[in-house]
Design a protein around this motif. Structure first.
Motif, PDB file in Angstrom:
ATOM      1  N   GLN A   6      -9.605 -58.878 -53.348  1.00  0.00           N
ATOM      2  CA  GLN A   6      -8.201 -58.562 -53.120  1.00  0.00           C
ATOM      3  C   GLN A   6      -8.055 -57.043 -53.180  1.00  0.00           C
ATOM      4  O   GLN A   6      -8.412 -56.432 -54.180  1.00  0.00           O
ATOM      5  N   VAL A   7      -7.550 -56.473 -52.114  1.00  0.00           N
ATOM      6  CA  VAL A   7      -7.452 -55.014 -52.009  1.00  0.00           C
ATOM      7  C   VAL A   7      -5.989 -54.603 -52.045  1.00  0.00           C
ATOM      8  O   VAL A   7      -5.170 -55.124 -51.279  1.00  0.00           O
ATOM      9  N   SER A   8      -5.666 -53.645 -52.932  1.00  0.00           N
ATOM     10  CA  SER A   8      -4.312 -53.115 -53.033  1.00  0.00           C
ATOM     11  C   SER A   8      -4.351 -51.619 -52.744  1.00  0.00           C
ATOM     12  O   SER A   8      -5.113 -50.880 -53.363  1.00  0.00           O
ATOM     13  N   LEU A   9      -3.525 -51.175 -51.776  1.00  0.00           N
ATOM     14  CA  LEU A   9      -3.518 -49.776 -51.369  1.00  0.00           C
ATOM     15  C   LEU A   9      -2.244 -49.083 -51.835  1.00  0.00           C
ATOM     16  O   LEU A   9      -1.142 -49.623 -51.699  1.00  0.00           O
ATOM     17  N   ASP A  10      -2.409 -47.873 -52.377  1.00  0.00           N
ATOM     18  CA  ASP A  10      -1.268 -47.059 -52.805  1.00  0.00           C
ATOM     19  C   ASP A  10      -0.771 -46.218 -51.628  1.00  0.00           C
ATOM     20  O   ASP A  10      -1.552 -45.813 -50.761  1.00  0.00           O
ATOM     21  N   PRO A  11       0.531 -45.916 -51.600  1.00  0.00           N
ATOM     22  CA  PRO A  11       1.052 -45.045 -50.527  1.00  0.00           C
ATOM     23  C   PRO A  11       0.494 -43.637 -50.639  1.00  0.00           C
ATOM     24  O   PRO A  11       0.301 -43.119 -51.737  1.00  0.00           O
ATOM     25  N   ASP A  12       0.218 -43.032 -49.486  1.00  0.00           N
ATOM     26  CA  ASP A  12      -0.316 -41.665 -49.425  1.00  0.00           C
ATOM     27  C   ASP A  12       0.754 -40.748 -48.864  1.00  0.00           C
ATOM     28  O   ASP A  12       0.802 -40.477 -47.661  1.00  0.00           O
ATOM     29  N   VAL A  13       1.622 -40.283 -49.725  1.00  0.00           N
ATOM     30  CA  VAL A  13       2.740 -39.450 -49.286  1.00  0.00           C
ATOM     31  C   VAL A  13       2.248 -38.115 -48.752  1.00  0.00           C
ATOM     32  O   VAL A  13       2.766 -37.555 -47.792  1.00  0.00           O
ATOM     33  N   ILE A  14       1.204 -37.559 -49.359  1.00  0.00           N
ATOM     34  CA  ILE A  14       0.716 -36.239 -48.984  1.00  0.00           C
ATOM     35  C   ILE A  14      -0.066 -36.286 -47.682  1.00  0.00           C
ATOM     36  O   ILE A  14      -0.146 -35.308 -46.948  1.00  0.00           O
ATOM     37  N   GLY A  15      -0.644 -37.425 -47.336  1.00  0.00           N
ATOM     38  CA  GLY A  15      -1.432 -37.533 -46.117  1.00  0.00           C
ATOM     39  C   GLY A  15      -2.883 -37.147 -46.299  1.00  0.00           C
ATOM     40  O   GLY A  15      -3.562 -36.788 -45.343  1.00  0.00           O
ATOM     41  N   LEU A  16      -3.401 -37.218 -47.542  1.00  0.00           N
ATOM     42  CA  LEU A  16      -4.780 -36.797 -47.794  1.00  0.00           C
ATOM     43  C   LEU A  16      -5.797 -37.725 -47.163  1.00  0.00           C
ATOM     44  O   LEU A  16      -6.919 -37.319 -46.870  1.00  0.00           O
ATOM     45  N   GLU A  17      -5.412 -38.986 -46.956  1.00  0.00           N
ATOM     46  CA  GLU A  17      -6.348 -39.943 -46.385  1.00  0.00           C
ATOM     47  C   GLU A  17      -6.336 -39.921 -44.857  1.00  0.00           C
ATOM     48  O   GLU A  17      -7.090 -40.633 -44.216  1.00  0.00           O
ATOM     49  N   GLU A  18      -5.471 -39.100 -44.297  1.00  0.00           N
ATOM     50  CA  GLU A  18      -5.390 -38.984 -42.845  1.00  0.00           C
ATOM     51  C   GLU A  18      -6.726 -38.516 -42.280  1.00  0.00           C
ATOM     52  O   GLU A  18      -7.338 -37.582 -42.783  1.00  0.00           O
ATOM     53  N   ILE A  19      -7.175 -39.202 -41.237  1.00  0.00           N
ATOM     54  CA  ILE A  19      -8.444 -38.860 -40.591  1.00  0.00           C
ATOM     55  C   ILE A  19      -8.170 -37.812 -39.512  1.00  0.00           C
ATOM     56  O   ILE A  19      -7.324 -37.993 -38.642  1.00  0.00           O
ATOM     57  N   VAL A  20      -8.903 -36.713 -39.586  1.00  0.00           N
ATOM     58  CA  VAL A  20      -8.709 -35.586 -38.691  1.00  0.00           C
ATOM     59  C   VAL A  20      -9.981 -35.350 -37.891  1.00  0.00           C
ATOM     60  O   VAL A  20     -11.087 -35.371 -38.446  1.00  0.00           O
ATOM     61  N   ALA A  21      -9.840 -35.127 -36.577  1.00  0.00           N
ATOM     62  CA  ALA A  21     -10.994 -34.774 -35.753  1.00  0.00           C
ATOM     63  C   ALA A  21     -11.404 -33.337 -36.065  1.00  0.00           C
ATOM     64  O   ALA A  21     -10.557 -32.442 -36.154  1.00  0.00           O
ATOM     65  N   ILE A  22     -12.697 -33.104 -36.241  1.00  0.00           N
ATOM     66  CA  ILE A  22     -13.193 -31.767 -36.595  1.00  0.00           C
ATOM     67  C   ILE A  22     -14.268 -31.282 -35.624  1.00  0.00           C
ATOM     68  O   ILE A  22     -14.837 -30.214 -35.824  1.00  0.00           O
ATOM     69  N   GLY A  23     -14.551 -32.053 -34.591  1.00  0.00           N
ATOM     70  CA  GLY A  23     -15.616 -31.691 -33.655  1.00  0.00           C
ATOM     71  C   GLY A  23     -16.911 -32.383 -34.034  1.00  0.00           C
ATOM     72  O   GLY A  23     -17.419 -32.180 -35.130  1.00  0.00           O
ATOM     73  N   TYR A  24     -17.425 -33.212 -33.145  1.00  0.00           N
ATOM     74  CA  TYR A  24     -18.634 -34.005 -33.374  1.00  0.00           C
ATOM     75  C   TYR A  24     -18.496 -34.867 -34.627  1.00  0.00           C
ATOM     76  O   TYR A  24     -19.459 -35.060 -35.375  1.00  0.00           O
ATOM     77  N   GLY A  25     -17.301 -35.382 -34.859  1.00  0.00           N
ATOM     78  CA  GLY A  25     -17.074 -36.236 -36.003  1.00  0.00           C
ATOM     79  C   GLY A  25     -15.645 -36.136 -36.503  1.00  0.00           C
ATOM     80  O   GLY A  25     -14.805 -35.445 -35.924  1.00  0.00           O
ATOM     81  N   THR A  26     -15.378 -36.856 -37.573  1.00  0.00           N
ATOM     82  CA  THR A  26     -14.060 -36.842 -38.199  1.00  0.00           C
ATOM     83  C   THR A  26     -14.217 -36.619 -39.698  1.00  0.00           C
ATOM     84  O   THR A  26     -15.318 -36.718 -40.245  1.00  0.00           O
ATOM     85  N   MET A  27     -13.098 -36.337 -40.342  1.00  0.00           N
ATOM     86  CA  MET A  27     -13.118 -36.083 -41.775  1.00  0.00           C
ATOM     87  C   MET A  27     -11.739 -36.379 -42.346  1.00  0.00           C
ATOM     88  O   MET A  27     -10.724 -36.226 -41.660  1.00  0.00           O
ATOM     89  N   LYS A  28     -11.717 -36.798 -43.602  1.00  0.00           N
ATOM     90  CA  LYS A  28     -10.439 -36.960 -44.268  1.00  0.00           C
ATOM     91  C   LYS A  28      -9.791 -35.598 -44.477  1.00  0.00           C
ATOM     92  O   LYS A  28     -10.465 -34.610 -44.750  1.00  0.00           O
ATOM     93  N   LYS A  29      -8.486 -35.565 -44.348  1.00  0.00           N
ATOM     94  CA  LYS A  29      -7.753 -34.318 -44.511  1.00  0.00           C
ATOM     95  C   LYS A  29      -8.040 -33.687 -45.870  1.00  0.00           C
ATOM     96  O   LYS A  29      -8.105 -32.465 -46.006  1.00  0.00           O
ATOM     97  N   SER A  30      -8.239 -34.517 -46.877  1.00  0.00           N
ATOM     98  CA  SER A  30      -8.482 -34.008 -48.229  1.00  0.00           C
ATOM     99  C   SER A  30      -9.796 -33.267 -48.350  1.00  0.00           C
ATOM    100  O   SER A  30      -9.997 -32.484 -49.279  1.00  0.00           O
ATOM    101  N   ASP A  31     -10.735 -33.490 -47.394  1.00  0.00           N
ATOM    102  CA  ASP A  31     -12.063 -32.874 -47.480  1.00  0.00           C
ATOM    103  C   ASP A  31     -12.187 -31.598 -46.655  1.00  0.00           C
ATOM    104  O   ASP A  31     -13.250 -30.978 -46.626  1.00  0.00           O
TER     105      ASP A  31
END
Length: 1010
Positions: A99-124
């Motif tokens: 059972q998986v429970s997800l918390d809201p991400d108000v800041i958007g840190l989990e947003e996946i961003v294209a970085i060129g030849y791949g993607t990365m979480k915004k937080s990274d």
């Protein structure tokens, strides 16, 4: 270069053999089927959540009830994510139900961003990478996705458009070059794209990410000095039923400025003003002369005088313009099985511009498909086709502006009169009567394969092959061409752009604290172009239009072709310690055929680091929810044009010769440019400091960026002495510094159960400075010389305005010096003496610059139940002496005779005895030096407004819909500025040679899904 490319292809063949062997030898291994349910913390089930085995591309999507199942081995980690929620990681053990429970991400840190030849979480992220909020502008009537970014992303400048289907200009963080390529790099679905951005259907776009700092851009090395736009198209979701989406909208378009040409009454007043010495009386010419007759005491041509007698008042501007429109219809299908996802779309856009024959049509199709052949091997393709039509010739707006209302454009039979003005100027509607066909086709395919090596968890190999074919066809005929003898032509061109990328990625998590990701890339790119044109003039019969050129008495044919290639290798390492300390290092090596044999290759390194201070145990500040400090440094390159380092041969008219008496003329060849065997890369090095933050329970969040870059070895055409036989040579010299500050702020001032108000603000400022040029001190003053003729000055910006200073307009009561006339600009004598003397050498000075001081955007989003209201304000400001533009009667008549017989727009506030306080001078009074005045182009614009109603999901389903949205929107509805002319942003002022107006739009539309 050729040897290296051949060697690379050999390595490619070996790698493919290795890949084939791996596929044939891989055997399955023990896995369990893990099932579960994904929900939010308040218990609401989440359909469409992504569940992926960490370090692989294997995954699935939760169904409409939030349920999922996936095959995973013991010890695997499942990464569960959903847009707007914080992702979580679950380790697979012996359990088969989770059972998986997800918390809201108000800041958007989990947003996946294209970085060129791949993607990365915004937080990274450690560099300045930003995701554009294109969803906020979905209802706007934009034919290009870049119009959705205009003013909304700090540090990104999107130009204004004023013709149907035109491309907006793009720039990121100001100008960093003088003679090199100034365009940002466009990457579509992971592959470099060189076609027209307007060819890409905006409805097909899922996201746009922008790489702004040197560290982020270094991933693309030599092509990234001007910024990188990463465009990602929409994809289907695995494990979801087919979704059909249809949208349709209609927009009206009219100019933002209500200008028009002078009517006949205003033209007669203009003639009176020009003939003031006879049309007015008194010492100050303040009384009208009742005996003045324009038919007698003026320079009006006879046909114009006849027009006065006949009461002619023809509206040339009205004849050439009509309210425009945009019709947009889009249809898409998306979905997927457990192993295959798909997105198919078709679109039709029809834009009729405000000006006659300014027309643009686009038909587009797209197929994006991805399938997992096995849990370790994936194939896919992103394919689109765009077919555009720009057929039609619009009237020349400068010729149109000269046209007097005292004559008609048509005769009594409704046909255009060839020469209604009885002058050298022909009827401006002759050109629009051409038979014109202009079409372009753009076919692009990106095909990829992904191999996840089972024996080495986290190791993947991806190969991308892209092929883009762009063709253009333009044919035109006009019976009035070639001096009214008839002319026609046909031209065809094609461009083939092929690219191959090999990408190896290793993503490893070492216990819960350490994670490392390594990306290696090797690839090459080739571009081949060819064109052919056939034309004819003096055609006795144009009944077959441009399809019978052999009838032309004078026939010409020409052709062109070129080819260029590049090769590159790249390595990148991302390290993350406990989501607290982040490190990114990149090195890229580029080779380009356009550079000299001694400088074919360049190496571009970068490094970036991040520190998430809120993850530290000692950081306990209650109001601060998130705080990350970032710093980066990198080097990027800029390419020269093809063949610029070589000695080129041309066969021009001047190269023809006759050898011997009575011999025919022979076609000769001559050297047109000198070679430069040391022509190398223009290099931009810079650092970026950034701060990401969220406070007050994330009700206020945003980031601040400061950057400083230096561009050296500028690509520049250096002037040579004429005795060499050449006038210039492409070389490397000089240095430019560039710095700026940016911030983006997202706030939620009000949030209740039924109402929410989001307020987003962005701000940016940029300054450039020329540090070095030729390095010469020819005047011996101990300082490096400026390039005054090129308007380049050491210590000043690239857009410096160096001109005469204007101090009003010469009036009748002034003591006007010889050589100058009343109604003209009064120029400031910077070295005043006994006599008034103006010269270019001693009386010009730096007046300001063209670059803006700063720009900002404000987006308000108000949600009340099912209603959403958005309005966006965009502004560019010049400050004290910035964002200046020359606004003068350019292109206006130069004599009293032409001024009386030609026309202009009513925003020209010209000097006259009845209007001595006018803003602008006359253009017809003789003067030694005309001078020019510069005015601020600063503006505040209500750029986008939209009101949408989204039918609730439960209600929509009652009527058989998955979702239903209706909306109305407006674009460029209000512009506040002191600029006179068509538009401050385009810099189109009062002159007759300023081009087309900018449009404002009102739209209505519907979007429905099943």
């Amino acid at each position: 270069m050729k040897k290296e490319k051949h060697k690379f292809r050999e390595i490619q063949k070996v790698f493919f053999l290795f890949l084939t062997a791996m596929i044939l030898s891989v055997s399955g291994f023990s896995q369990n089927v893990v099932s579960g349910t994904v929900s939010s913390t308040d218990g609401e089930l989440i359909p469409g959540a992504t569940i992926v085995i960490q370090g692989t591309s294997n995954g699935t999507i939760s169904d409409i009830d939030g349920k999922f199942s996936i095959s995973a081995a013991k010890g695997d980690f499942l990464v569960v994510s959903f847009v707007g929620m914080k992702s979580t990681v679950i380790k697979v053990s012996e359990q088969t139900q989770v059972q998986v429970s997800l918390d809201p991400d108000v800041i958007g840190l989990e947003e996946i961003v294209a970085i060129g030849y791949g993607t990365m979480k915004k937080s990274d992220l450690t560099g300045a990478t930003v995701s554009a909020n294109i969803e906020a502008f979905r209802e706007s009537p934009n034919t290009s996705i870049m119009q959705s970014l205009k003013g909304a992303v700090p540090g990104v400048q999107i130009g204004q458009v004023n013709t149907a289907g035109s491309e907006p200009s793009l720039s990121v963080r100001g100008q960093t070059t003088l003679g090199g390529n100034a365009s940002p790099l466009i990457v579509l679905d992971g592959v470099i794209y060189r076609g027209r951005i307007t060819d890409i259907n905006p409805s097909d776009i899922e996201s746009v990410d922008i790489l702004k700092d040197a560290s982020s851009m270094a991933i693309y090395g030599a092509q990234a000095a001007n910024g990188v736009f990463l465009i990602t198209s929409k994809k289907g979701n695995a494990g979801t039923k087919p979704i059909v989406n249809f949208s349709s909208s209609f927009s009206t378009q009219t100019p933002t400025s209500n200008a028009r040409l002078l009517n006949s009454e205003e033209v007669l007043q203009k003639v009176r003003d020009i003939e003031y010495e006879s049309s007015y009386m008194g010492p100050d010419y303040t009384q009208s002369n009742p005996d003045w007759d324009p038919s007698v005491s003026s320079e009006l041509m006879r046909s114009y005088v006849a027009g006065i007698d006949a009461g002619t008042d023809f509206d040339w501007y009205g004849e050439a313009t009509d309210p425009g429109y945009i019709i947009d219809n889009q249809l898409s299908f998306s979905g997927g099985t457990e192993n295959t996802t798909y997105f198919l779309s078709g679109g039709h856009t029809d834009q009729k511009g405000f000006v006659l024959n300014d027309h643009y049509k686009r038909n587009s199709v797209r197929i994006n498909i991805k399938t997992e052949i096995t849990n370790w091997f994936t194939l896919g393709a992103n394919v689109f086709g765009s077919f555009t039509d720009y057929s039609g010739v619009s009237p020349n707006f400068e010729s149109l502006a000269f046209s007097s209302p005292l004559v008609n454009a048509k005769d009594e039979n409704g046909k255009y009169i060839v020469n209604p003005f009885n002058s050298y100027q022909l009827n401006p509607f002759l050109s629009p009567s051409s038979e014109d066909k202009e079409t372009n086709n753009n076919l692009s395919g990106n095909f990829f394969a992904i191999l996840s090596i089972p024996q080495i968890k986290g190791l993947t190999y991806q190969v991308n092959y892209s092929n883009n074919l762009r063709t253009g066809y333009h044919a035109k005929s006009n019976v009035y061409g070639a001096g009214l003898n008839g002319s026609a032509y046909k031209s065809n061109n094609s461009t083939i752009d092929a690219m191959l990328d090999n990408i190896v990625t290793y993503d490893k998590k070492i216990n819960q604290d350490h994670s490392i990701k390594v990306t290696l890339v090797a690839g090459y790119n080739t571009v081949d172009y060819e064109a052919t044109r056939a034309s004819g003039s003096d055609i006795p019969n144009l009944g077959l239009s441009y399809n019978s050129l052999e009838q032309a008495i004078i026939q010409e044919i020409s052709s062109d072709a070129w080819s260029e290639s590049s090769i590159y290798q790249m390595g990148r390492v991302n390290y993350n310690f406990s989501n607290k300390y982040l490190l990114t290092g990149t090195v890229r090596r580029d080779g380009f055929s356009g550079f000299a044999k001694n400088k074919k290759f360049g190496i571009f390194p970068s490094i970036g680091a991040g520190w998430v201070m809120t993850e530290e145990s000692f950081f306990k500040v209650p109001v601060i929810d998130y705080l990350k400090l970032r710093g980066s440094y990198g080097v990027n390159g800029n390419q020269t044009g093809r063949y610029t380092s070589l000695a080129r041969i041309s066969a021009e008219e001047s190269s023809k010769y006759v050898f011997g008496d009575g011999s025919p003329t022979s076609v000769g060849q001559s050297v047109s440019s000198l070679p430069n065997n040391d022509l190398g890369w223009e290099t931009t090095a810079g650092f970026n400091m950034g701060l990401d933050f969220a406070i007050l329970n994330s009700r206020i969040r945003g980031n601040v960026e400061y950057y400083n870059t230096t561009t050296t070895d500028l690509l520049w055409n250096k002037v040579l002495p004429t005795l060499t036989g050449f006038n210039r040579i492409k070389t490397n010299l000089g240095e430019i510094a560039n710095q700026g500050l940016e911030f983006a702020l997202q706030t939620t001032p009000v949030k209740t159960s039924n109402f929410r108000w989001d307020l987003d603000v962005n701000f940016s400022t940029n300054k450039n400075k020329i540090v070095k040029l030729l390095g010469e001190d020819l005047d011996g003053d101990g300082k490096e010389d400026d390039l005054v003729a090129s308007n380049l000055f050491i210590g000043q910006s690239i857009g410096t305005i160096y001109d005469f200073e204007v101090d009003g307009i010469w009036q009748l009561a002034d003591e006007i010096p010889d050589g100058y006339g009343v109604g003209r600009y009064r120029l400031v004598d910077q070295n005043p003496g006994d006599t008034y003397a103006i010269s270019a050498e001693s009386d010009r000075k730096v007046l300001g610059h063209k670059e803006p001081a700063y720009q900002f955007g404000i987006l308000n989003t108000l949600n009340y139940k099912s209603f959403t209201l958005r309005f966006f304000v965009n502004s560019i400001q010049g400050g004290k002496n910035g964002y200046l533009g020359s606004n003068n009667p350019d292109g206006m008549p130069g004599t009293t005779g032409t001024a009386q017989n030609q026309n202009w727009y009513n925003f020209y506030d010209y000097w006259s005895v009845s209007n001595p306080d006018a803003k602008y001078p006359v253009s017809w009074t003789p003067t030694a030096i005309a001078g020019a005045a510069y005015y601020t182009r600063s503006f505040v614009r209500l750029q986008d407004v939209s009101l949408a109603y989204n039918l609730k999901s439960a209600t929509a389903k009652k009527y058989g819909f998955g979702a239903l949205k209706v909306f109305v929107s407006g674009k460029n509805l209000l512009t506040f500025t002191n600029w006179d002319g068509w538009d401050p942003e385009t810099g189109q002022g009062i002159g007759n040679n300023q081009g087309y107006p900018v449009m404002k739009s009102v739209s209505a539309g519907i979007e429905v899904s099943f």
